[in-house]
Design an enzyme around this catalytic site. Sequence first.
Site, short mmCIF file in Angstrom:
data_model
loop_
_atom_site.label_atom_id
_atom_site.label_comp_id
_atom_site.label_asym_id
_atom_site.label_seq_id
_atom_site.Cartn_x
_atom_site.Cartn_y
_atom_site.Cartn_z
N ALA A 399 0.75 -1.35 -0.03
CA ALA A 399 -0.05 0.02 0.01
C ALA A 399 0.86 1.08 0.02
CB ALA A 399 -0.80 -0.08 1.20
N SER A 400 0.39 2.44 -0.45
CA SER A 400 1.06 3.70 -0.62
C SER A 400 2.34 3.55 -1.33
CB SER A 400 1.15 4.13 0.87
OG SER A 400 1.18 5.51 0.82
N GLY A 401 3.30 3.71 -0.60
CA GLY A 401 4.83 3.59 -1.16
C GLY A 401 4.71 2.17 -1.91
#
Length: 622
Positions: A399-401
């Site tokens: 998730a995210s990065g």
Amino acid sequence: MPLTVILRLSRRAAGVAVFLASAFLIAEAAQADPDAPATRKATKAAAATIAHMRIVGELADGVGQGGLWADVSPRLHRLVERLDKAAADDRVAGVVLVIDGPSVGRGRADELRAAIGRVKKAGKPVMGHFVTGGPGAYGLAAACDEVSMPPAATLELAGVRAEMMFFKAMLDRLGVEAEILQVGEFKGAGEPFTRTSMSPALRKQYEFFVGDLFEQLVEGVASDRGLEPDRVRALVDVGVFVPEAAREAKLVDAVAYEDEVVAALAKKIGLEKPKLVRDYGLRKIDADFSGIGGLVQFMDLLSGRSTATSVGKGRRIAIVHVVGEIREGKSTDDLFAGGAVGSETICKAIREAATDDKVAAIVLRIDSPGGSALASDLMWREIERTKKPVVASLSDIAASGGYYIAVAADRIVAAPGTLTGSIGVVGGKIAIGGALEKVGVHTDVVSKGKNAGWLSMTDKFTDGEREAFLGTMKDVYRLFTSKVAAGRKLDQERVEALAAGRVYTGRQALEVGLVDSLGTLDDAIAEAKKLAGIDADEAVDRLLLPEPRGLFDDLFAATGGDAAPMARLAGLPTGGSAIRAIILSRIASVPGLEPLAREADTLVHLLSGRPQFLMPVRVQVR
């Protein structure tokens, strides 16, 4: 003060100390148990063997350590290799899996379930002996042909629960003010420090993916055990079962001890006296370290060099493991503080695979909640410029990065229960001036420049500083969404609707176009072979990157005697973390606040004044 002495030793002297201590322990263990795997001589295997394995512990993704400690903290890929070895071993007639509270998420559980399926496909019955654990552990047992429990065990099948701790009230009492900015309505990574409960937006998104994880749990148990989904929902509402109740509910097949399970499997496959090989497939270590040659061998084991497997002459698929929170610099995976994935380490691994003539394609195995926006972008660039096919395989969480770097791949393969997405930016700083004032420390300032104090740890943002910092975050958010739009071939408007920090399960991500397919690491490798023009049935070698670290690397770091790991062992602050030291000292004796202590380093990065691609921390999903 033994620890103080150790910290003052030179790197060479400390290494000798570790060597002597380790040698003593190994010799003592060998003397105490002459039949231990480390000292047994290889014997001719019986014609019919029952392979015995334990599924226990963290079983993290990634290569981990090499050498002597490779199986002390076992990794997921090693257990999968052992199951595949049992499937291919003509001497193995059946397998007993003892499942004793492993800590695995949905993605890693799917990898193990697939490996169990390959043993069954080879015509070898698999008996799952469930000792303890929650729904994830039970899912591994349910993948076996039959499931048993010992009489005193308990089966926990209590559904899915997400917990998030909030620390604002504690910080207020300390006189500490956290100021977190976010781009994306649902990007709530900073809420534990700025609120006392979830915001409506954050609660909404957790209800969204927790609901899907619950339905996946119900569907999985129903399929594995031949039950109706409504019946499984009713059983989940009961939640906790003693063995006989679990048998009556058809969640297990028998209540038995481990030796009785082995006997039942022997009877099932028609063997009177099968050879039981405990800890099947674990590495054997020659414990004869006498003389100069033994000393050299022992040092090789500690460094990890002697356990490197020879690589065949055929084509290779490089598997680059991106495991842990994303940081700038080199990865860390030491013995005393969790791991983090460094952009420098991963970029080097990708370049190594890209320039290796034998490597036909690259698979990124990602298990990360994200972290530094800069480090994520550097890794994205290294993947994007690679000419060879790249497939991303998402584990428990990407998730995210972690998702940011995945969109540089040609294909993305997720597990149904992978947590992914979280396209947004969060960041801020923490003001400890109030806390310092409480202990008599006053800070005076001489400053020139409107925003000169934007990273000061004594005061909150001024209006101008806040505007400047938010401007950097908005630009990084624009970068994130544009990379997703290009990588996923979606228009910008569509990406904006999917972003704002929303988190998806792998199954939900497939429905909205954020991933290409659902599957395991093997499925991702098959996709990589296809993109590289390799026949599906052609055997390929797997090159695991980054290379495993040795014990001395973990103790002293790879760049010349970094004392940080030893300082962490001693409980000492390790640079730039006054707030970390304050919080750790305050909560050290408070039961239940261990999660904040474990995430202290994450807190330092989140409040560093740099934009972060980070999913909410301290969230435990069961």
